[in-house]
Design an enzyme around this catalytic site. Structure first.
Site, mmCIF file in Angstrom:
data_model
loop_
_atom_site.group_PDB
_atom_site.id
_atom_site.type_symbol
_atom_site.label_atom_id
_atom_site.label_comp_id
_atom_site.label_asym_id
_atom_site.label_seq_id
_atom_site.Cartn_x
_atom_site.Cartn_y
_atom_site.Cartn_z
ATOM 1 N N LYS A 205 44.505 -5.728 48.438
ATOM 2 C CA LYS A 205 44.140 -6.124 49.801
ATOM 3 C C LYS A 205 42.627 -5.972 49.960
ATOM 4 C CE LYS A 205 43.303 -4.640 54.245
ATOM 5 N NZ LYS A 205 42.269 -5.601 54.327
ATOM 6 N N GLU B 182 38.443 6.776 47.483
ATOM 7 C CA GLU B 182 36.987 6.734 47.278
ATOM 8 C C GLU B 182 36.386 6.534 48.654
ATOM 9 O OE1 GLU B 182 35.230 7.138 44.606
ATOM 10 O OE2 GLU B 182 36.757 7.041 43.058
ATOM 11 N N CYS C 62 27.808 3.187 49.234
ATOM 12 C CA CYS C 62 28.394 4.511 49.459
ATOM 13 C C CYS C 62 27.502 5.607 48.896
ATOM 14 C CB CYS C 62 29.786 4.581 48.849
ATOM 15 S SG CYS C 62 29.804 4.138 47.114
ATOM 16 N N GLU D 241 27.248 9.102 57.870
ATOM 17 C CA GLU D 241 26.932 7.936 57.039
ATOM 18 C C GLU D 241 26.528 6.770 57.942
ATOM 19 O OE1 GLU D 241 30.272 6.080 55.082
ATOM 20 O OE2 GLU D 241 29.133 5.956 53.221
HETATM 21 P P1 NAD Z 1 37.041 0.791 56.191
HETATM 22 O O1 NAD Z 1 37.642 2.133 56.026
HETATM 23 O O2 NAD Z 1 36.802 0.295 57.575
HETATM 24 O O3 NAD Z 1 37.918 -0.338 55.496
HETATM 25 C C1 NAD Z 1 38.199 -0.326 54.122
HETATM 26 C C2 NAD Z 1 39.474 -1.095 53.871
HETATM 27 O O4 NAD Z 1 40.549 -0.413 54.528
HETATM 28 C C3 NAD Z 1 39.472 -2.523 54.436
HETATM 29 O O5 NAD Z 1 40.118 -3.367 53.506
HETATM 30 C C4 NAD Z 1 40.278 -2.376 55.714
HETATM 31 O O6 NAD Z 1 40.921 -3.566 56.099
HETATM 32 C C5 NAD Z 1 41.299 -1.323 55.317
HETATM 33 N N1 NAD Z 1 41.887 -0.596 56.448
HETATM 34 C C6 NAD Z 1 41.395 -0.408 57.685
HETATM 35 N N2 NAD Z 1 42.259 0.295 58.453
HETATM 36 C C7 NAD Z 1 43.335 0.574 57.675
HETATM 37 C C8 NAD Z 1 44.563 1.272 57.887
HETATM 38 N N3 NAD Z 1 44.856 1.842 59.036
HETATM 39 N N4 NAD Z 1 45.417 1.365 56.841
HETATM 40 C C9 NAD Z 1 45.127 0.828 55.653
HETATM 41 N N5 NAD Z 1 44.004 0.132 55.392
HETATM 42 C C10 NAD Z 1 43.097 0.005 56.388
HETATM 43 O O7 NAD Z 1 35.691 0.791 55.342
HETATM 44 P P2 NAD Z 1 34.617 -0.349 55.241
HETATM 45 O O8 NAD Z 1 33.817 -0.330 56.508
HETATM 46 O O9 NAD Z 1 35.229 -1.622 54.783
HETATM 47 O O10 NAD Z 1 33.730 0.177 54.011
HETATM 48 C C11 NAD Z 1 32.686 1.059 54.172
HETATM 49 C C12 NAD Z 1 33.081 2.443 53.718
HETATM 50 O O11 NAD Z 1 33.517 2.413 52.365
HETATM 51 C C13 NAD Z 1 31.910 3.413 53.734
HETATM 52 O O12 NAD Z 1 32.307 4.640 54.272
HETATM 53 C C14 NAD Z 1 31.575 3.565 52.261
HETATM 54 O O13 NAD Z 1 30.923 4.765 51.931
HETATM 55 C C15 NAD Z 1 32.911 3.464 51.632
HETATM 56 N N6 NAD Z 1 32.793 3.133 50.212
HETATM 57 C C16 NAD Z 1 33.012 4.127 49.294
HETATM 58 C C17 NAD Z 1 32.861 3.859 47.932
HETATM 59 C C18 NAD Z 1 33.084 4.923 46.893
HETATM 60 O O14 NAD Z 1 33.038 4.595 45.720
HETATM 61 N N7 NAD Z 1 33.317 6.168 47.254
HETATM 62 C C19 NAD Z 1 32.503 2.581 47.528
HETATM 63 C C20 NAD Z 1 32.291 1.596 48.476
HETATM 64 C C21 NAD Z 1 32.440 1.895 49.828
#
Ligand code: NAD
Length: 491
Positions: free
Chosen positions: A175, A250, A284, A385
């Site tokens: 997804k 992650e 991230c 962040e």
């Molecule tokens: P997000 O948590 O808003 O969304 C990530 C994914 O989760 C999306 O596909 C979203 O549709 C899905 N999602 C949202 N609500 C959900 C729910 N209730 N249940 C299941 N899935 C759900 O994050 P974002 O804004 O897309 O990404 C940014 C974040 O990702 C930042 O905090 C960043 O640090 C982190 N990130 C971490 C790494 C790592 O390697 N640790 C890498 C890239 C990004």
């Protein structure tokens, strides 16, 4: 205009509800694609297909060398379509095409690495207390995996999950983020072309609280792997408790970049910029928290400011552009809100802190490179962040002090530091409580090295050998060659 569908059980289908979502170009908010918007019902259908492919389709029993052959083929196809994929990623995210090209190189390498590991995942024979027995420990695929990826590195993050899961013999429902699904869909097409059997790879687009939540809650999913924000990660962990599925997370980071007085000054300045302004700070592991020792503090801030003034913002497709826009209007508002909080507090705004004035950038989600000094540990802009082109600078005096402050965070993803003192390199590397520590470098990733967070930055590791092991269950098989009667309960 691109039209995007869901891929379930080897078929490209519309969402059952008929719903669609417009995908926007962050450079100018123009519509670049219309995507089918899946929901729980579509997700259930994908889970059913993945379950069947795992339980009855023969994928886990497929010889590992054959799984490897398919994954190698997928890597070849990614290389064949490298430029198309890079351009698609830039269209979807706004990042420069050159950055997207690097991502695509990495991605082909990630599929190759895990393809290479697929048939080297044998077990081991262990010592057993009974000489008439054989004890073997084997690793088996964990089963059906839900995989949820974020928008910042859409295909890179998806590949960190897809490649090891397929190599291990799992079936997957991917997804992607609902706002950046295009390259993941393209790679799904390439997986179809490579010849993965129906149901092994499924891709469902749609909102997190529908598609993602169904994957996290379903009793038919054995593992959920998620990359995204901490709040969503916690929701997923709770949802996964229903059937005690394996959870890999992650999550975010707030990553210190520590510059000691004896650092190579010019290199440290250069990498302080690289650490934050690639992809407009939406990384991230962005080194957004720069900590500079007294002796060079003022000179360092001035050098940063001078270089930041020259950063060229623009269209990612323009070869002169160094930094593109933020991903969405919503995210731009979040970055603006954090900067406003800092401005009202005691941090000192040195430059930026607003949208650019350039008329050519008004339709997109641009934000100026921003620099704050006089920052302290307890400020929200330091602890949370921001995920934008914002550097906070903190001044420090001693090694002990900076380590204590750098570790004083709920995050533990990555940290970097700069010094020429090799004894200090040993000490500081050990003292920093982060999943990755860079000495005299920043933001270095490669597929052979594990990646993941201490503390609330996550659970489990991606990449490296351990990245494959995350997709396996460990089984101990004990075989008695000469079973003797026990007779505890008489004869
Ligand atoms: P997000 O948590 O808003 O969304 C990530 C994914 O989760 C999306 O596909 C979203 O549709 C899905 N999602 C949202 N609500 C959900 C729910 N209730 N249940 C299941 N899935 C759900 O994050 P974002 O804004 O897309 O990404 C940014 C974040 O990702 C930042 O905090 C960043 O640090 C982190 N990130 C971490 C790494 C790592 O390697 N640790 C890498 C890239 C990004």
């Amino acid at each position: 205009m691109i039209t995007a569908k869901l891929y379930i059980n080897g078929q490209w289908v519309e969402a059952r509800s008929g719903k669609k979502r417009e995908i926007l170009n962050p450079f100018d908010a123009s519509v670049i694609a219309t995507a089918a918007e899946g929901d729980r019902d579509d997700t259930k259908a994908a889970i059913k297909a993945a379950r069947h492919a795992f339980d009855h389709g023969g994928w886990p029993q497929t010889p590992a060398s054959e799984r490897a052959r398919l994954i190698f083929k997928l890597a070849d196809l990614i290389e064949r379509d490298h430029e198309e994929l890079a351009r698609l990623e830039s269209l979807d995210t706004g990042k420069t095409v050159e950055e997207s090209r690097w991502d695509m190189n990495d991605i082909a390498g990630i599929f190759r690495y895990f393809a290479g590991l697929a048939d080297k995942n044998g077990g081991e024979v262990i010592a057993s207390p009974n000489p008439d027995s054989t004890s073997t420990v084997v690793r088996e695929p964990v089963g059906v995996c839900g995989q949820i990826s974020p928008w910042n590195y859409p295909l890179l993050q998806a590949s960190w999950k897809m490649a090891p899961a397929l190599a291990a013999g799992c079936t997957i429902i991917m997804k992607p983020s609902e706002i950046t699904p295009l390259t993941t869909l393209k790679v799904t097409e390439l997986a179809e072309e490579a010849g993965f059997p129906p149901g092994v790879v499924n891709t469902v687009l749609g909102p997190g609280p529908e598609v993602g939540a169904e994957l996290a809650e379903s009793d038919d999913v054995d593992l959920i792997s998620f990359t995204g924000g901490i709040a969503t990660g916690k929701t997923i962990m709770r949802a996964a408790a229903g059937n005690v599925k394996k959870v890999a997370l992650e999550l975010g980071g707030k990553n210190p970049n520590i510059i000691f007085d004896d650092a190579d000054f010019d290199l440290a300045v250069d990498y302080a910029l690289n650490g934050v302004f690639f992809h407009a700070g939406q990384i991230c592991s962005a080194g957004a928290r720069v900590m500079v020792q007294d002796g060079i503090h003022d000179r360092f801030v001035e050098a940063l400011r001078k270089r930041m003034e020259k950063i060229v913002m623009g269209n990612g497709f323009d070869e002169t552009t160094q930094m593109g826009p933020l991903i969405s209007a919503e995210h731009l508002a979040k970055v603006e809100a954090y900067v406003d909080i800092a401005k009202k507090g005691k941090a000192n705004l040195v430059m930026g802190g607003k949208r650019p004035d350039d008329p050519a950038l008004q339709k997109g989600y641009f934000y100026m490179p921003t620099l704050f000094t006089k920052c302290k540990n307890d400020m929200r802009i330091v602890q949370e962040e921001v995920f934008g082109p914002v550097i906070t600078v903190e001044r420090f005096s001693t090694e002990e002090e900076v380590i204590e402050r750098a570790n004083d965070t709920i995050y533990g993803l990555s940290a970097g530091f700069w010094t020429r003192d090799s004894d200090r390199i040993e000490r500081v590397s050990k003292a920093l409580r982060f999943g990755t520590v860079w000495a005299n470098d920043f933001n270095v990733y490669f597929v052979q090295a594990p990646w993941g967070g201490y503390k609330q930055s996550g659970l489990g590791r991606e990449l490296g050998k351990i990245g494959l092991e995350e997709y396996t269950e460990v089984k101990h098989i004990y075989r008695n060659h000469a079973t003797k009667a026990f007779n505890w309960f008489g004869v």
